[in-house]
Structure formats: C-alpha cells, structure tokens
Design an enzyme around this catalytic site. Structure first.
Site, mmCIF file in Angstrom:
data_model
loop_
_atom_site.group_PDB
_atom_site.id
_atom_site.type_symbol
_atom_site.label_atom_id
_atom_site.label_comp_id
_atom_site.label_asym_id
_atom_site.label_seq_id
_atom_site.Cartn_x
_atom_site.Cartn_y
_atom_site.Cartn_z
ATOM 1 N N GLY A 1 -18.286 -4.848 -9.158
ATOM 2 C CA GLY A 1 -19.713 -4.523 -9.226
ATOM 3 C C GLY A 1 -20.003 -3.782 -10.455
ATOM 4 O O GLY A 1 -19.144 -2.724 -10.705
ATOM 5 N N ARG A 36 -4.826 -12.158 0.349
ATOM 6 C CA ARG A 36 -4.050 -12.039 -0.959
ATOM 7 C C ARG A 36 -2.686 -11.365 -1.145
ATOM 8 O O ARG A 36 -1.857 -11.682 -1.912
ATOM 9 C CB ARG A 36 -4.800 -11.572 -2.058
ATOM 10 N N ALA A 90 -11.345 -3.357 7.123
ATOM 11 C CA ALA A 90 -11.490 -4.607 8.060
ATOM 12 C C ALA A 90 -11.301 -5.914 7.468
ATOM 13 O O ALA A 90 -11.353 -6.985 8.053
ATOM 14 C CB ALA A 90 -12.975 -4.765 8.927
ATOM 15 N N ASN A 107 35.859 23.569 1.205
ATOM 16 C CA ASN A 107 36.305 22.402 0.097
ATOM 17 C C ASN A 107 36.662 21.109 0.758
ATOM 18 O O ASN A 107 37.497 21.156 1.584
ATOM 19 C CB ASN A 107 37.245 22.905 -0.827
HETATM 20 C C1 UD1 Z 1 -16.298 -4.176 -3.616
HETATM 21 C C2 UD1 Z 1 -17.852 -3.798 -4.099
HETATM 22 C C3 UD1 Z 1 -17.784 -3.904 -5.490
HETATM 23 C C4 UD1 Z 1 -16.550 -2.949 -6.032
HETATM 24 C C5 UD1 Z 1 -15.442 -3.137 -5.630
HETATM 25 C C6 UD1 Z 1 -14.218 -2.363 -5.914
HETATM 26 C C7 UD1 Z 1 -19.650 -4.550 -2.508
HETATM 27 C C8 UD1 Z 1 -20.360 -5.467 -2.051
HETATM 28 N N1 UD1 Z 1 -18.601 -4.534 -3.667
HETATM 29 O O1 UD1 Z 1 -16.229 -5.503 -3.887
HETATM 30 O O2 UD1 Z 1 -18.960 -3.353 -6.190
HETATM 31 O O3 UD1 Z 1 -16.598 -3.006 -7.494
HETATM 32 O O4 UD1 Z 1 -15.397 -3.185 -4.064
HETATM 33 O O5 UD1 Z 1 -13.036 -2.532 -5.205
HETATM 34 O O6 UD1 Z 1 -19.375 -3.448 -1.828
HETATM 35 N N2 UD1 Z 1 -14.488 -4.557 4.101
HETATM 36 C C9 UD1 Z 1 -14.804 -4.573 5.497
HETATM 37 N N3 UD1 Z 1 -15.599 -5.417 5.961
HETATM 38 C C10 UD1 Z 1 -16.044 -6.454 5.139
HETATM 39 C C11 UD1 Z 1 -15.964 -6.618 4.072
HETATM 40 C C12 UD1 Z 1 -14.793 -5.629 3.414
HETATM 41 O O7 UD1 Z 1 -14.172 -3.616 6.037
HETATM 42 O O8 UD1 Z 1 -16.933 -7.345 6.003
HETATM 43 C C13 UD1 Z 1 -13.617 -3.481 3.385
HETATM 44 C C14 UD1 Z 1 -12.153 -4.207 2.762
HETATM 45 O O9 UD1 Z 1 -11.159 -4.386 3.895
HETATM 46 C C15 UD1 Z 1 -12.027 -3.246 1.782
HETATM 47 C C16 UD1 Z 1 -13.276 -2.943 1.226
HETATM 48 O O10 UD1 Z 1 -14.226 -3.102 2.378
HETATM 49 O O11 UD1 Z 1 -11.083 -2.206 1.957
HETATM 50 C C17 UD1 Z 1 -13.829 -3.493 0.097
HETATM 51 O O12 UD1 Z 1 -14.106 -4.896 0.561
HETATM 52 P P1 UD1 Z 1 -13.691 -6.303 -0.671
HETATM 53 O O13 UD1 Z 1 -14.127 -7.520 -0.132
HETATM 54 O O14 UD1 Z 1 -12.263 -6.145 -1.273
HETATM 55 O O15 UD1 Z 1 -14.896 -5.825 -1.893
HETATM 56 P P2 UD1 Z 1 -15.366 -6.410 -3.181
HETATM 57 O O16 UD1 Z 1 -15.543 -7.825 -3.281
HETATM 58 O O17 UD1 Z 1 -13.718 -6.016 -4.017
HETATM 59 CA CA CA Z 2 -11.473 -5.579 -3.147
#
Ligand code: UD1
Ligand code: CA
Length: 447
Positions: free
Chosen positions: A140, A17, A12, A359
């Site tokens: 994390g 980026r 979602a 050929n």
């Molecule tokens: C998350 C983890 C972090 C981990 C990292 C690995 C959490 C709080 N943190 O951080 O510990 O090291 O991934 O890549 O989980 N997404 C949704 N809905 C939302 C938010 C995110 O569907 O409301 C989905 C994004 O599309 C993505 C994934 O969840 O596929 C990760 O979201 P992202 O915001 O990239 O998390 P990070 O901050 O990278």
């Molecule tokens: Ca991420």
C-alpha cells in the site's frame, strides 16, 4: 498515569504461498516462531493485553497463541485486515487505551521503533509505520503532505502516478481503541479485492477531523513474510543485525557471513568466533572464550576463556567452566565440565558431570543409555581417563583416579585408584618370526 496499551496481532491469513502444512507464522526466524517474535515485541513495550486474530482453520496458530498467553479472536471467513481488527473488538471490550495492530508475519520490528509509533500520539490520532521500498510492488502506498498522512492506497487501487510513490505501508497502525474500532466499523469493501481494508481508516479518521502521521522504519525491519523466499530474506536480515551487534559489542567474528545466531544468543566481549559456526537457541559464550570453525552449539554455556572446536557439537545442557576445552569431533549433552578440564578428541560425553582438571582421552564414550533410561556419569577432580574408554553409567569415578586406556568401566572407581578393565596383554616371544616362516613356505609351494 500512563495510558494503557493493547495490541492486536493479525494471524488469520491462509498463508498458501508458504506451501506448508504448518501455518506461516509458526515458521522460525533465528530459531523462534514468527508469532513469538511479535508477541515478544508487544510485551517488551509493556503491553499486557494482546489479542491474536486467527482463522478457524489455524488450529496450530491457536494452540501457539494460547501457549503464549494471548487472547484469541476468531475471524471466519477472512474478509480483510479491517474486518480482522473488528473481530478483535469483543476481546478488548471496555479497553479505552491505545491499540497497535501488528502482523504476525512481520517479525523483525524493534522495540525502539514501536515506541516511536506510540510517541506519534503526542501530535496525531493515528500513526502508521512506513518505509521506503526498493521495489514497492504490491505494498500500500502512503499519500503524505509533510508529516501528515492523507491516505493509504492499496497497490491495486493506485493511479499510475500513485504507483510511483516508494513510501509504503508496513501494516503497523496505532490509534486509540475508540478511534480504531469506530473507524473499522465504517470501512467498506468497495474495492477491487472486495475486502475490508484496514488502511481505509486513515481517510475515515481524517473525515472526523483526526490527523494521521507516518513513523519511518527501514525496509529490512518491516519485511513481511509471504513465501519461503521472504522467510530466507527475513532470516538473513536478522542474521546481519545480530552479526553487527556482536561485533559492535566487542566480539570478533572472523568471517561474519558464516556465523549464524539464534534470537537469544549471548556472546560476551572478547569472544572470538571462527568461520562456519551455528548457534542454536539458548547459548551464552563468556568473555575471552573461543569457538573454532565448524562448531554447532545449542542450549550451552561456554565459560570464560574456554575453547570449543573446531568441529565440536555442544548440545542442550552443556556447561563448560572457565578454560575448559572441548575439541574436534566431540559431542556433549547435559554435560557439566569443570574448570580447565579437557575433552580434546573424538568423544561423546552425555549426562555427565566432570570436576576440575579432568583429562578425557581420545575416543572416550559415556554409555549413558540402556535402551530405556539415561544414566549419569560423575567424574571427580583431576581424573585421567585413558583413551578409548567406555564409561558405562551409572558410574562414579573418584577424584584423582586413573583409568587405563581401552577399558570398559562398569564399576565405580575409588579416589586415587588405578582402574584397569581390559584383558591383560600376553606377549608371545618369537611368534612373528615363526608365523612368517610358515607362511613363506606355504606361498612357495603354491607357486
Ligand atoms: C497489507 C496492507 C498493505 C501493506 C501490506 C504490508 C491492507 C489492506 N493492506 O497488504 O497496505 O503494504 O499489508 O505487508 O491492510 N489478515 C487477517 N485477516 C484477513 C486478512 C489478512 O488476519 O482477513 C492478516 C494476515 O494473516 C497478515 C496480515 O493480516 O498477517 C496482512 O494480510 P495480507 O493479506 O498479507 O495483506 P497485504 O495484501 O500484504
Ligand atoms: Ca502480506
């Protein structure tokens, strides 16, 4: 009875980026969109119930997920990963097995690793896939004590001491449906980002007396894609895995770093691939075949002992039988080429079926398109196609026929016939000498 398994794929995010009009998870690695990689990972582990969490705005992701047969849950607005998992709860109503949470932007996890995540249920209620990060940056951090995981702390919330931890969260988490949703219901957003962190469920479940553990993976495998640089890194990690696997299975790659694979490329043992070769999706190269430098193949089957290139382009629907040869600057499309047949130089062969031992002379073109429709050319066994022939389809050339060089062949040719379809040659005796004499005289007058 084996425990039922389900997967929740988080997709979602806004993927700002990537700076792309296409959603991030539809960008391909090895010729396959990331969301398909993750779906195939889950299906490979025998998971049938898969819920994909998408944002209201991700119409393209929703269409792709639907096409893959996934259940869809909408998360709007996006309030964090914990909230995203909660949004999938209704779609898994009544499901009481194990649930794994996967990220659609983390495409390279292997089935073997996912199985190890599920195996962790033998000893713990919650399993988290972790890795040693070269540069832990924004990941994390996993706070552990031996095999036990005590907490996941988001980088923004870490103390200076915690930031030095290099064991990081990949995002993959597995628990029973009951534990996962009961913990997600209790996640709060009292943190620097004001988001509902899925990672908080470790401490919540520990508070319930339920243990968590870490399953380890390599950093390359859990690489998450946020921008185009990550996309390139993931592609490169994938290519390295494929090159290694090909060589271990008995394929010679002369310059491995310059050979590019698709997700489904099959190269049998004793295949040799020279430098700068690209395999698009849908290619199988059989035992003992050689692909020479600078060739591009997609949707093609290359038979045993066949030879391709250098500089050949095999497009979709090309099937080369044993020992067939397609040489330099030849393009084929929907072309069945029989045993030992040769198209050695500078040709286009499309919508065609060639028998054995044909050929095809240099510069031959199948004229398959009339501006509206595609037409087929059929060439029988043992036919000799003279150089620079234009074969105007639909056309059938009988077995054993010869086509004179330079012809424009518009009519079917009977078995064993010789077809001549160019203007007859006229030799004018002495013409050259007479021409020169006249020209020399004119030149002398001018000077
Ligand atoms: C998350 C983890 C972090 C981990 C990292 C690995 C959490 C709080 N943190 O951080 O510990 O090291 O991934 O890549 O989980 N997404 C949704 N809905 C939302 C938010 C995110 O569907 O409301 C989905 C994004 O599309 C993505 C994934 O969840 O596929 C990760 O979201 P992202 O915001 O990239 O998390 P990070 O901050 O990278
Ligand atoms: Ca991420």
């Amino acid at each position: 009875m084996t425990t039922q398994r389900a997967a929740i794929i988080l997709a979602a995010g806004k993927s700002t980026r990537m700076k792309s009009s296409r959603s991030k998870v539809l960008h391909p690695i090895g010729g396959r969109p990331m969301i398909e990689w993750v779906t195939s990972l889950a299906r490979g582990a025998g998971i049938e119930r898969i819920v994909c969490v998408v944002g209201e705005g991700n119409a393209d992701v929703r269409a792709a997920a639907k096409g893959l047969g996934l259940d869809i849950a909408v998360q709007e607005p996006q309030k964090g990963t914990g909230h995203a998992v909660q949004c999938a709860k209704a779609a898994l109503d009544g499901f009481d097995g194990q649930v794994v949470v996967l990220y659609a932007d983390t495409p390279l996890i292997t089935g073997e690793t996912l199985n190890r995540v599920f195996d962790a249920f033998d000893t713990h209620a919650l399993a988290v896939l972790g890795f040693e990060a070269d540069d832990p940056a924004a990941y994390g951090r996993l706070i552990t004590d031996g095999a036990d995981l005590h907490a996941i702390v988001e980088a923004k919330e870490c103390t200076a001491e915690q930031l030095r931890i290099s064991l990081c969260n990949s995002g993959v988490v597995a628990a029973s449906a009951a534990d996962l949703f009961s913990a997600c219901d209790r996640v709060k957003n009292e943190n620097k980002k004001g988001e509902y962190y899925l990672t908080d469920i470790v401490e919540i479940l520990r508070g319930d007396g339920k243990g968590a553990t870490v399953v380890h993976a390599s950093e390359a495998e859990v690489l998450g894609v946020n921008d185009r640089r990550d996309l390139a890194s993931a592609e490169s990690a994938f290519q390295n895995v494929m090159r290694e696997a090909a060589m271990i299975s008995g394929v010679s790659l002369k310059h491995p770093d310059t050979v590019f694979f698709a997700y489904d490329t099959v190269l049998e043992p004793d295949v040799t691939v020279h430098a700068n070769v690209v395999f698009g999706p849908g290619v199988t190269v059989k035992r003992g075949a050689t692909v020479h430098a600078f060739s591009h193949l997609e949707g093609a089957i290359v038979g045993e002992g066949a030879n391709v290139g250098p500089y050949a382009r095999l497009r979709s629907g090309t099937v080369l039988a044993e020992n067939a040869k397609v040489g330099n600057f030849v393009e084929t499309k929907k072309a069945i080429v029989g045993k030992g047949s040769k198209i050695n130089h500078l040709s286009y062969v499309g919508d065609a079926e060639l028998g054995d031992d044909v050929n095809v002379g240099a510069g031959t073109i199948t004229c398959n398109y009339d501006g509206y429709n595609k037409h087929k050319t059929t060439i029988g066994d043992g036919v000799f196609v003279g150089s620079n022939s234009s074969l105007v389809a639909p056309l059938t050339i009988g077995a054993g026929a010869f086509l004179g060089s330079g012809g424009v062949v518009t009519k079917d040719v009977p078995v064993d016939a010789l077809a001549l379809s160019r203007a007859d040659q006229i030799n004018k005796l002495g013409w050259g000498a007479r021409f020169r004499a006249v020209q020399e005289k004119l030149k002398a007058k001018r000077s």
